[in-house]
Structure formats: C-alpha cells, structure tokens
Design a protein around this motif. Structure first.
Motif, short mmCIF file in Angstrom:
data_model
loop_
_atom_site.label_atom_id
_atom_site.label_comp_id
_atom_site.label_asym_id
_atom_site.label_seq_id
_atom_site.Cartn_x
_atom_site.Cartn_y
_atom_site.Cartn_z
N ALA A 1 -5.01 -30.62 -54.14
CA ALA A 1 -4.96 -32.08 -54.02
C ALA A 1 -4.37 -32.50 -52.68
CB ALA A 1 -4.14 -32.67 -55.16
N ARG B 1 -6.81 -30.36 -49.37
CA ARG B 1 -8.22 -30.72 -49.18
C ARG B 1 -8.36 -31.91 -48.23
NH1 ARG B 1 -9.70 -35.38 -51.14
NH2 ARG B 1 -8.23 -36.35 -52.57
N PHE C 1 -11.98 -41.52 -45.42
CA PHE C 1 -11.32 -40.24 -45.72
C PHE C 1 -10.92 -39.51 -44.45
CE2 PHE C 1 -11.80 -35.62 -46.37
CZ PHE C 1 -10.83 -35.42 -47.34
N GLU D 1 -18.71 -32.72 -49.85
CA GLU D 1 -18.93 -32.95 -48.43
C GLU D 1 -17.94 -33.96 -47.85
OE1 GLU D 1 -21.17 -33.12 -44.70
OE2 GLU D 1 -21.08 -31.64 -46.30
N ASN D 2 -17.82 -35.11 -48.49
CA ASN D 2 -17.05 -36.21 -47.90
C ASN D 2 -15.55 -36.13 -48.19
OD1 ASN D 2 -19.58 -37.03 -47.29
ND2 ASN D 2 -19.47 -39.05 -48.24
N LEU D 3 -15.17 -35.50 -49.30
CA LEU D 3 -13.75 -35.49 -49.67
C LEU D 3 -13.16 -34.08 -49.69
CD1 LEU D 3 -13.84 -38.16 -52.53
CD2 LEU D 3 -13.15 -38.48 -50.17
N ARG D 4 -13.92 -33.12 -49.15
CA ARG D 4 -13.46 -31.72 -49.05
C ARG D 4 -12.88 -31.19 -50.36
NH1 ARG D 4 -12.34 -32.43 -43.05
NH2 ARG D 4 -10.41 -33.55 -43.43
N ASP E 1 -4.00 -34.41 -61.35
CA ASP E 1 -3.09 -33.64 -60.49
C ASP E 1 -3.80 -32.62 -59.61
OD1 ASP E 1 -0.89 -34.93 -61.24
OD2 ASP E 1 -0.18 -33.42 -62.67
N GLU E 2 -4.82 -31.98 -60.17
CA GLU E 2 -5.40 -30.86 -59.42
C GLU E 2 -6.18 -31.34 -58.20
OE1 GLU E 2 -8.21 -28.38 -61.45
OE2 GLU E 2 -7.84 -26.70 -60.08
N ILE E 3 -7.07 -32.31 -58.40
CA ILE E 3 -7.90 -32.78 -57.28
C ILE E 3 -7.20 -33.91 -56.53
CG2 ILE E 3 -10.13 -33.85 -56.72
CD1 ILE E 3 -11.28 -32.24 -59.10
N GLY E 4 -6.55 -34.76 -57.27
CA GLY E 4 -5.62 -35.70 -56.65
C GLY E 4 -6.22 -36.73 -55.72
N LEU E 5 -7.34 -37.33 -56.10
CA LEU E 5 -7.88 -38.41 -55.24
C LEU E 5 -6.93 -39.61 -55.24
CD1 LEU E 5 -11.73 -38.49 -55.95
CD2 LEU E 5 -10.40 -36.95 -54.51
N ASP E 6 -7.00 -40.40 -54.17
CA ASP E 6 -6.16 -41.60 -54.10
C ASP E 6 -7.00 -42.80 -53.65
OD1 ASP E 6 -6.56 -41.37 -51.39
OD2 ASP E 6 -4.57 -40.57 -50.96
N ILE F 1 -7.58 -44.22 -50.81
CA ILE F 1 -8.46 -44.03 -49.65
C ILE F 1 -9.72 -43.29 -50.08
CG2 ILE F 1 -8.72 -42.83 -47.44
CD1 ILE F 1 -5.82 -43.47 -46.84
N ASP F 2 -9.54 -42.29 -50.96
CA ASP F 2 -10.70 -41.54 -51.44
C ASP F 2 -11.65 -42.44 -52.23
OD1 ASP F 2 -9.79 -38.96 -50.47
OD2 ASP F 2 -8.28 -39.07 -52.03
N ILE G 1 -12.28 -45.51 -51.71
CA ILE G 1 -13.08 -46.27 -50.72
C ILE G 1 -14.28 -45.40 -50.30
CG2 ILE G 1 -13.13 -47.24 -48.38
CD1 ILE G 1 -10.15 -47.83 -48.63
N GLU G 2 -13.99 -44.12 -50.09
CA GLU G 2 -15.03 -43.18 -49.66
C GLU G 2 -16.10 -42.99 -50.75
OE1 GLU G 2 -14.55 -42.21 -46.59
OE2 GLU G 2 -16.20 -40.81 -46.36
#
Lengths: 732, 80
Positions: free
Chosen positions: A448, A451, A515, B15-18, B33-38, B40-41, B43-44
């Motif tokens: 998290a 990445r 991003f 691709e866009n958020l690795r 918890d594991e991938i944890g986008l927020d 800003i993500d 928006i993407e």
C-alpha cells in the motif's frame, strides 16, 4: 558566547507575472494589481480552470542563450540583482544557490512534443530538461566560481536556497552568494494541479474564499553577503537575514499535516535560531496558496504561535503573482525585504464586502491586510514556504543588526551507517537494481505504501532504510527532529516526469495523472523517506549533475555543523530506466554503461555517536567544493579546479595533500595520481549521483578495514557544468 | 459481472496505480490495508473509468469504488 556571522542583503532582482523588475513588481503588489490572466503558454481549452500569472516576455527577450526558460528567467532577475548590488564584474568568487520545482519542464514538453509529432526530439533540449542545469547556467552566464546548488524541494525551494546560502556564509564557505529560485510556467504543473483538482477556477484569494491555487512563473534573486564583505566594498545594505528553519511533516506526499505541527516546527526553528520571540515578528509573507488544506493548516499554525502578538500583519502575495512554485519563496523574500525597507505591507487581494465580514470573525489579533496595503513599521519580516513531500521552510529578515548566538558545533562528524544499493549488469549499456518484495518486507514497507513510489523514490526509500538499519538507528520521539535528510541527484525522477508529460501531450492537459504528479517533484523521494521513517528534521534535495551525491555529504555536514541536527542521512540517487537510457544514448552520454542506485551514508555528530555507542566507519575530516563554469553539455575535466577542490578540502581537514593515502573517484579521468586510486564507477557503471556518493562510502569502508591501515582517504567527484566536490575522510 | 469490463478495469488499476497484479483480484478491497488506495487514487480511478468507458464517476458513492467487482457493476449499470 560568540555570535554568528552576519548575513546581509545587498541586491534584489525580480521577474514574475506582475512585472519584470523589483520596482514594477513592488508597485503592483502594493497597489493590489494582479498579474493573473488567461493562460497563454499552455493549452487549457478542455480544462475547468484557465487562469495563470505568466511573464509577459518571450524567452528570447530574457537572455540570448539557448537555455530552458527557468534558467532564462533566473538570469534576467540575477542581472537586475547584480546591477542593484553594484558588484564589481571582476569578482568571481560568488556562489549560486537556486531553488526550482519543475526545472526544465518546458523543454521536456518541447522535446516530447517534437518526438510525438514525428519530428524527433532534439539533442540540445535534453541538456535543458533537468533542474541540475539552472545554477550552472547562471554561473556560466556571469562567469562565477563559487559553490553552486539547485535546491529542488518543490514549493519550499526558494526559501531553503536563501537559508542555505546564509548557512554557507556562516560556515565560511564564501562571502557572496546569489540565492533565490526560478520556475517557468509549464503544462506539467498545470496538468498536475488540474488533475488534483487543486486549481481555482478564478484568481486565487488565499485565506479567503479560494478553492485552489493559481499558478504563476518567475524568479526572485537576492545578493547575500557577509556583513564584513558588504561594508568593505561600501555596499548599500537592505537588511539582515537572521535564522531560518526547515522541517518535514513526515505525514503525506501532497497534503500538509492538518494540525500544522511541521509548519510550526519550521517557524519555531526560524524564530529560535534568530534569537527572537513570536511577538517580535511584524509581517509574515505567508505560504498562503489558496487550497483549503494549506490555508486551514497555516491559519491554525499562525493562530497557535502568534495569537499573543498584537502587531502582526500577514498576507499572501500569491493572490497577485500566482504560485510560482520553486520561485515562490524567492519572490516573497524580495517582497519581505521591501516591506522592511519601505515600511509598507502588501495585501491579499480578492475580498468582497461579504468576505471581509467572514474575515473579521476569524482573524483574531492578526491583520490579514485585505485588499489594500498599508504603512507600518516593519522591523522583522518572516517568509514561509511549504511544499509537496511535507517540506516546510521559514526565514526571517531584519532591519537592524541583531545578534544571533553561535550554536554551531565544532564537533567531529562520523559516518556511522552505509547502504550501497547499486545495479548489476543487465546488458552492455546498462546496470540495474533488482528490487523485490523481500527488500520491502525487511523494513515492514507494505505494498500500500511502496506501490505509490516511482523508481527514483523506491531506490531512495530502500537505501535510506537500509542505512538507518546499518547504523542501528530507530526514529522515535526523541530523535525525530534531530534527524535530517539531504539527497543528491543528477536527474531526479525523470522517468515519472517524462511519463506524465507524454500523457499530458497525447491525451490533453486536462487528462494529467493525479497518481503520478506528486512523484514528478524531485523531493518526493525525500518526502517518502521521511514519511516512512518518521524523520521530521531538515530535508533537502540537491540536483547538480553527477557530483550531487558527494555534494549531499558536504551539505549534510554543513547542517550538522550549524547545530540543528545530530544525525543526517546523506544520499546520492539516480534511476536507470528505458527513458533514461534513451535520453543518454541520444545525448551521446553512454561512454560508460548507465547504472542506477542509491547510496546513503549516515552522518552523526561525535556526541550523538558516543551517547549510543555507535560503530564508526570513518570521520568526515574536511570537505570542499569548487566550480569552473563551463557549458552544461561539456564534461571536460578542469585540472585547476580539481587541484583547488583538493587543496580546499585538505585545508578544511587540517592536513596536507601528501597525507592522503588513497583516492576514490567516480571517474578516473578526474585525477592522475601515483597513490592508490579507486574508480568506483567500474562497479556501479555511471549511476551518476549514486556513484558519486559511493566514492565516500567506499573510502569509509577502506578506512575501517584494519588490514588496509589507511589513515586518510579522499573522495572526489565532478558534475556537468563544472562543479567539483571533495571530502577528506580519516580513520575513526 | 462482465469479465471483459472487469479485466479492463484491472489492467487500468495495475497500469495507472502500480498495484501489483498478483495481489489484485476482482474482490480485493481497494481501499483496505493491503492495497491502500486513497483520495488521490480515487481521482485517478474516476479519470481511468472516464477514459475507458466514457462514464463520469464524479460524485459517485464510495461503495462503487470498493473493488473491481463494484466498479464493474457500476459501469454495467451506467451502460445499461
């Protein structure tokens, strides 16, 4: 107790959206005239916002050289500052410390627009892409031979550059510097802030109803001298520069801490290092960008620290100049100096009658100078800048002599941790690091978190954490503010910048990636390292050709000597991707295979090392830099500069050149010597700043090797544009 | 759920958020918890869905962003 050397401002230069010289700009902002208009240099047709504060001059009108616009804006402002300071043209020992955020973004846009159109990107544009070129171009224009550095800490860069120039004067590293910052308008920044929905549709009005920033461009330059030097040549003195403060939020890559802790720490450091109290400050040129997150955090910081001050005025001149990013702090420094000189404080514009009622309710004791400037006695002016990466910087100007007690430590500095992350050969032209999930797991870095990082930041995060582990340092409440970071790089996050730029070109300005934009600033790597490790002290990134890796060690040692920190991480980092390789091939710079990596050294004061019984690799005995201006695409060695930098480093170390037992360099062409000479690029390839920092890491390890029995080693490195760094290390 | 749409979304996220492909399933909690986008993500993701399908997710409820499955179902409902 002795006092610190006095630093004074003796010349000013300015260009931005409200004018192309100091007088016009000052007249405009004190009359409340805005430079914000419809953007012309970037296609905003499909964007929700269209405003910006551009300089109404073509690049060719700024200076005749074929440089990127950021360099040309800077040369224009520096010309004015030199004329204003009446410095004799024969004086060459002048340093150049400049801040920038986007560097050569306009040239990156041009190169890839040419390429995408099928015309092919032009080789000459490759040398304009990096922020590394700016200070070297300015040095070359004026023929200057003092220390150069580009401080690339995004929107805090301008303020940090001025603070660092003063640190160098106080450390005896030069008597005259030009310091400030520069950034051109760019599709990179416009598209990025647009993607983050951080642009205001209308002209921004910070601390007011603003819904975001308005971008600007420009450059502010201060001529800064030691007081003695200024008096000796009969210079006109505008004011003194007192202390400055730099801190890291260790919180988020774009958003400031909502509780303002990091901002307040930088402000507190500036006030304390100036030997002042919060009640002494008369005027603050705020960061005041106009985003809700910045303005709320800054409002809270100002109220928390200054509510006992009954004579404080605060404004954001960004309401007229726009946010000039890496130039912002430098432009606002010029306005702060003028406020002192003229006893006049510029306003924040854009308040309606309704807004004024809202302001009256929340302003408390603070005068926010809505819409109209007013006269007042300004003895002490502060300028604040906060940046992506969580970097905060604050600096104080004074109208009179004000003694600052000298806290600098004459302590020994040791290397107590080393991490060497470098690549192995992947083909004839390339060495690469193989980063695996185990590398992250080792430090508990989760997917998290990592990445989000681009390659440049990943390399730095792993190397920084490895170095802390090697030094057996854990960041906690006791040492978080006593620990800082300086990262050196030649090319920074160029891959992420190029990827972002290419998408903005092919898809349109309105389709930038939210991003990846935060990673396009050079200081993102230092920001991520501080966020993950918890380091909250000094945090700088220097872009200055290959030698930036070794320069970061000199810089970090200067910060330790100034007495603010006890531990500094000093790193050299550069990435090698398909993008880097293509650019280096096209620029005919693949003499050696291109490498990548991050080499981080932990530097620590003797007292701190002793208190925790740290293992010592070697002592940093002395260090120096030299500069001989050459064209940025010229990588010929100047043997006189090599001799000079070695002599200076030995003098600083208190030894003779003959005492040195061996040399570690990043290219054997730099020095011809009969003593053992290790060219570390044999192992790393041309990993640029990582190779440069490796010279010191390698030397430290040789000195700690009991079988070698070396007493003194020299680490030596050079960078494009004619900058040389040397560090003398001795057995611990 | 339309797997073709889901795979396009997955590819976009990688691709866009690795996001490492090997940890990303249709039901992975994107903001967990594991991938944890927020924020800003997200928006993407809005930009990515717009580019892929011409569907504007601005202002859509959080629940539609929770997983690839939720995003896919949202896209399907709008393609109706």
């Amino acid at each position: 107790m002795a006092n610190k050397k006095r630093c004074v401002v003796t010349g000013l230069g300015l260009i931005c959206g409200v004018g192309d010289n100091v007088k016009d700009c000052w007249d405009a902002v004190t009359l409340g005239h805005s430079g914000i208009d419809e953007v012309k240099s970037v296609d905003t047709s499909n964007c929700y916002a269209h405003k910006g504060a551009e300089v109404d001059k073509a690049s060719s009108e700024l200076s005749p050289e074929n440089y990127d616009r950021s360099s040309l804006l800077c040369i224009h402002a520096a010309n004015e500052a030199f004329e204003d300071a009446h410095i004799d043209a024969s004086e060459k020992n002048i340093g150049v410390i400049l801040g920038s955020c986007v560097g050569g973004a306009a040239s990156i846009d041009k190169y890839y627009t040419d390429e995408i159109k099928g015309d092919g990107g032009k080789k000459e544009d490759i040398f304009k892409m990096g922020a590394s070129a700016i200070a070297n171009n300015v040095s070359a224009h004026f023929g200057l031979e003092g220390i150069t550095a580009n401080i690339v800490n995004a929107c805090a860069a301008g303020t940090m550059s001025i603070g660092y120039a003063c640190d160098l004067i106080r450390e005896g590293k030069g008597d005259v510097f030009i310091a400030g910052g520069s950034d051109s308008f760019s599709s990179l920044a416009f598209s990025g802030f647009h993607a983050l929905h951080a642009l205001d549709e209308n002209a921004c009005s910070p601390f007011n109803h603003s819904t975001g920033i308005t971008l600007g461009e420009g450059s502010g330059i201060l001529v800064i001298e030691s007081y003695e030097h200024a008096v000796e040549r009969g210079a006109k003195i505008y004011c003194e520069i007192l202390g400055s403060g730099v801190s890291s939020d260790a919180y988020h890559i774009t958003a400031p801490r909502p509780d303002g802790e990091g901002q307040m720490s930088a402000i507190r450091r500036a006030v304390e290092s100036s030997n002042l109290t919060f009640n002494d400050i008369d005027y603050i040129n705020a960061h005041g960008t106009g985003t809700a997150k910045n303005d709320e955090a800054e409002f809270l910081s100002l109220h928390t620290l200054f509510d006992g001050n009954d004579h404080l005025s605060v404004s954001s001149t960004k309401s007229m100049t726009g946010h000039c990013l890496g130039a912002a702090g430098s432009i606002e420094a010029v306005f702060s100096v003028k406020a002192i000189k003229e006893n006049l404080v510029p306003p924040t514009i854009g308040y309606s009658d309704e807004d004024l009622k809202v302001l009256a309710e929340k302003a408390g004791n603070i005068d926010f100078i809505p819409n109209k400037s007013h006269t007042k006695d300004v003895h002490y002016a502060m300028s604040n800048s906060f940046a992506f990466g969580g970097n905060n910087a604050s600096i104080i100007f004074s109208d009179n002599e004000h003694d600052i007690p000298d806290n600098s430590k004459n302590e020994k500095i040791y290397i107590t941790g080393i991490s060497k992350l470098t690549g192995t050969k992947t083909d004839e032209n390339s060495l690469n690091c193989n980063l695996t999930s185990e590398d992250y797991d080792k430090h508990g870095i989760r997917v998290a978190f990592y990445r989000k990082l681009d390659r440049f930041s990943q390399l730095q995060l792993l190397s920084g954490m490895d170095a802390l582990a090697d030094a057996d340092i854990k960041i906690d409440k006791d040492n978080e503010y006593k620990t800082g970071i300086v990262i050196g790089t030649a090319d920074g996050p160029m891959t992420e910048i190029v990827d972002f730029q290419k998408k903005a070109i092919t898809r349109g300005t309105e389709k930038g990636s939210a991003f990846s934009f935060p990673n396009t600033v050079y200081n993102a790597a230092g920001g991520y390292l501080s966020i993950f490790s918890g380091i909250k002290g000094y945090n700088a990134t220097v872009a200055n050709g290959n030698q930036a890796g070794l320069q970061s060690i000199c810089y970090a040692a200067d910060i330790l000597a100034e007495g603010n920190e006890s531990v500094m991480l000093a790193a050299g980092t550069d990435e090698n991707t398909k993008t880097n390789l293509e650019l280096y091939a096209k620029a005919d710079l693949l003499e050696k295979p291109l490498g990548e990596g991050s080499v981080t050294l932990v530097l620590e004061t003797e007292e701190n090392a002793k208190s925790r019984n740290a293992r010592k690799y070697a002592e940093i005995k002395g260090y120096a830099q030299a500069h001989r201006p050459v064209s940025y695409d010229n990588s010929e060695v100047d043997s006189k500069a090599v001799v000079e930098v070695i002599e200076k480093a030995c003098l600083n170390a208190g030894i003779e050149a003959d005492d040195i037992d061996f040399v570690c360099c990043d290219d054997k062409k730099i020095i011809k010597t009969l003593m053992p000479c290790y060219d570390v690029s044999q192992e790393t390839g041309n990993a640029r700043a990582a190779t440069s920092a490796m010279t010191a890491a390698y030397a430290a390890e040789l000195l700690s090797d009991s079988e070698k029995n070396y007493e003194y080693g020299l680490a030596l490195s050079m960078g494009a544009g004619g900058t040389y760094s040397a560090v003398v290390l001795s057995k611990a | 759920m339309n797997n073709a749409i889901a795979d396009q979304i997955k590819e976009m996220l990688v691709e866009n958020l690795r996001i490492p492909e090997n940890i990303l399933t249709y039901d992975s909690e994107l903001f967990g918890d594991e991938i944890g986008l927020d924020s800003i993500d997200s928006i993407e993701i809005v930009a990515g869905i717009d580019t892929l399908f011409g569907i504007d997710m601005t202002g859509a409820d959080r629940e539609h962003f929770q997983s690839i499955r939720a995003l896919t179902e949202y896209v399907e409902s709008k393609q109706g």
